[in-house]
Design an enzyme around this catalytic site. Sequence first.
Site, PDB file in Angstrom:
ATOM      1  N   SER A   6       0.877  -1.372  -0.133  1.00 53.07           N
ATOM      2  CA  SER A   6       0.016  -0.075   0.127  1.00 53.07           C
ATOM      3  C   SER A   6       0.844   1.189  -0.027  1.00 53.07           C
ATOM      4  O   SER A   6       1.622   1.489  -1.018  1.00 53.07           O
ATOM      5  CB  SER A   6      -1.141  -0.138   1.123  1.00 53.07           C
ATOM      6  OG  SER A   6      -2.028   0.991   1.139  1.00 53.07           O
TER       7      SER A   6
ATOM      8  N   ASP B 155      -9.272  -4.610  -6.037  1.00 59.30           N
ATOM      9  CA  ASP B 155      -8.506  -3.701  -4.818  1.00 59.30           C
ATOM     10  C   ASP B 155      -9.764  -2.791  -4.591  1.00 59.30           C
ATOM     11  O   ASP B 155     -10.247  -2.043  -5.112  1.00 59.30           O
ATOM     12  CB  ASP B 155      -7.295  -3.005  -5.415  1.00 59.30           C
ATOM     13  CG  ASP B 155      -6.654  -2.349  -4.197  1.00 59.30           C
ATOM     14  OD1 ASP B 155      -7.246  -1.993  -3.033  1.00 59.30           O
ATOM     15  OD2 ASP B 155      -5.422  -2.324  -4.160  1.00 59.30           O
TER      16      ASP B 155
ATOM     17  N   HIS C  37      -7.710  -5.451  -1.573  1.00 61.65           N
ATOM     18  CA  HIS C  37      -6.466  -4.838  -1.014  1.00 61.65           C
ATOM     19  C   HIS C  37      -5.624  -5.605  -0.337  1.00 61.65           C
ATOM     20  O   HIS C  37      -4.233  -5.636  -0.392  1.00 61.65           O
ATOM     21  CB  HIS C  37      -6.771  -3.575  -0.220  1.00 61.65           C
ATOM     22  CG  HIS C  37      -5.598  -2.625  -0.175  1.00 61.65           C
ATOM     23  ND1 HIS C  37      -4.910  -1.797  -1.005  1.00 61.65           N
ATOM     24  CD2 HIS C  37      -5.034  -1.993   1.075  1.00 61.65           C
ATOM     25  CE1 HIS C  37      -3.844  -1.202  -0.532  1.00 61.65           C
ATOM     26  NE2 HIS C  37      -3.800  -1.341   0.513  1.00 61.65           N
TER      27      HIS C  37
END
Length: 824
Positions: free
Chosen positions: A684, A757, A791
């Site tokens: 991330s 995601d 994610h």
Amino acid sequence: MLRFKPLFFFATLSLVAASSSQVVAGTATAITTESGYQLPPPELQAVVDAPRGPVFRLGPQRKTALLLTLPGLPSIADVSQPELKLAGLRINPRTRAASNFDFGNGMSLLDVTSGKLRDVTGLPAKVKIAETVWSPDERWLAFSIWVDNGVELWLMDVKTAAVRRLMADKLNAVTGPGFSWIEGSDKLLVRLLPLRQKELPTASFVPTGPNTQESKGGKASQNRTYPDMLKTPRDGDVLDWQLQTQLGFVSVRGELHRIGNAMTLTKSLASPDGKLILTTQLRRPYSTMLPMDRFGQLIELWDNQGKKVKTVAERPMRERLPTGMDAVQAGPRDFGWRNDKPATLYWLEAQAGGDPEVNSKVHDALFQQAAPFDSPAQKIMDMGWRFASVQWGSDNLALVTENWVKTKDTRTWRVQPVLPDSKPELLFSRKYEDQYANPGVPVMAQNALGRLVLRTTPDGKAIFLTGTGASAEGDRPFLDKFDLASKQATRLWRSQAPYYEEVMAVLNDKGSSFVTSRESNEERPNFYLHDLSSNAGPRALTQFPHPMPQFKGVKRQQIRYEREDGVELTATLYLPPGYDPKRDGPRPMIMWAYPREFKTAEAASQVIGSPHKFNRISYTGPHAMLARGYTVLDGPTMPIIGEGKKEPNDTYLEQLKMDAEAAVDEVVRLGVADRNRIAIGGHSYGAFMTANLLAHTRLFRAGIARSGAYNRSLTPFGFQSEDRNYWKANKVYQDMSPFNFANQFKDPILFIHGEQDNNPGTFPMQSERMYQAIQGLGGVTRLSMLPNESHSYRARESILHMLWEQDRWLETYVKNAKPDTSKD
């Protein structure tokens, strides 16, 4: 205080793998394309398949604990089941529940006093246990089970440890568990699927017209780049259909009573006395740019027969908010019940139009109103900052915390709800990034209404606080007694080396009896009972074995070092079992990091973590590579500091490079890493960091960037802690975007991203475009897109493939690398 702690020895993030790869061009050591999911070496597979759990959930009376066992990771077939993506929600359409891929598959009960463990009987074979909720008197445990066509409600009799299905009707769990205890411990409020809901019309493949959006101007507003938004009018109809819910009550005997009509329900909360229900329904029109929680809402009070008592508020769609992270919509918000009263509502009302840029002494106000709601609402207090939380205790005691994100300030006040005109007393005030000054969080206890309230001493003059106890020697959790009059804390207990031990629950109102979770480098977390009134030491309640004995002997060390401008930094160094740097020399290393923003250098320099925690070997970070002979530097602090009125990101690149240089210099100085064989990685915002370091330095031989964002023009209304928009801080956005410097990548970078995601800003396109830019410019790169992953990755196949990708990348470009004479 009741807290649930999952005993996972690697994070239980849901992860999935790639079925396709892309060829890396322009290098003699190119990695060719393979089809299908790949398996990493056996030692990495063992990390993924190590035993998980159990999850420990202590009952509200602190006499019994639930141990929820966990199976292996879900398969890609499980993760690939149909999923709706509507207004920020992800929904399993077959079960009418929020998407879930991580379930319990067994239960046992632990007697806290004796340590005796009892098996639970009556569970179905191959069970999928989702949510569990204790009854206030600890006689029952309600829990939900997922079956092929819905979500069922089950009940455990704690005395007999036997379970049974409570009712045949299915729950609607799209926006929550779908059940909660009321009226003591003999009845639950349940959200049910409607009895005779019309089938949703089949989607037509022939469009009825264009999908149109329009702005007619007005006051500026900035919205983050949210995923999974509604796209067509039918999407709104599908959302309505999925949310259709009828409320009801079911007794522990299984007697079901439905109330009211079906509605597009998002929340339902019974008053502590069980006589009223606070409901939140959606109101059209819906937005194609905003998540569901910013849609219009109708908030009503119902009695327990389903009759409307009062319209509490009608909130319009929050399409335009003032700018800034401290911005909220004007008007009432965040309705809830006081836990210490039978039926008293509380809520917030923003002042100054909810705009943090307005110079105002008051930005939020806290109100209350008691049933039968025929008297005017009372203001409990005005706040100069934005409301953060409230803990209720009694008419004479509540704690209200307010924050201001822009300056990272926080303070906690004592208020007397029975005397709204009384002046609040300030208890704590600090920068919330200053963990050394963190006083801890209040201990809570269950009251006669079955709700959590502040635990006080018998005379009501003191409360209890627990915290991580951050210090220059690392985290040392504590239990304090805090005198409300003198505002002085007395330390009752503190974690001692060589253990990391934290309080899970306080068992009495003297603070002398409590349960802790204790761990050390070689000892996985287990639970202990403490009694400060006796001379006996803590007594072990559980004896869970080491989940991965092959990693016994891993050396863990907390290291401190300085960057060029004198800011002190922290990291955790891991060395493989049997490795001696003096004897064996430097090894190839993987660093894994995540930048954070600070307002002061002092806060940025504080020690993070503890040297005494269990050596969790996690597939989500870098630790698994210890099994392949690498040394690991986990969590080297990468502070980005903006003192006073300065913005941290104005000097992001300069500070990031100093952080990384300091970490590299230190591990080389310690003799545990070869300067020519160090990789950098992150997930991330850590992936964003990785790409920036490879674009602007030659410190690392390769990089691994997972689920990141690389072009900040695609997140134009803010990202991470940056609340200025692209047009106010154009140069910052441009300079921080590694996409703009794709021509400067001289070291290989691996991109991994979930194709689905669900995180704001980290759209899969970010990795696709970054890869295409580097590949098109002749750089060494690889992209692996993981099907049906969000994610965080969930499926066993995906996680194994992720480790295969990472292992091969490091083996090819780092482990056997020779000095690079082309470096500047």
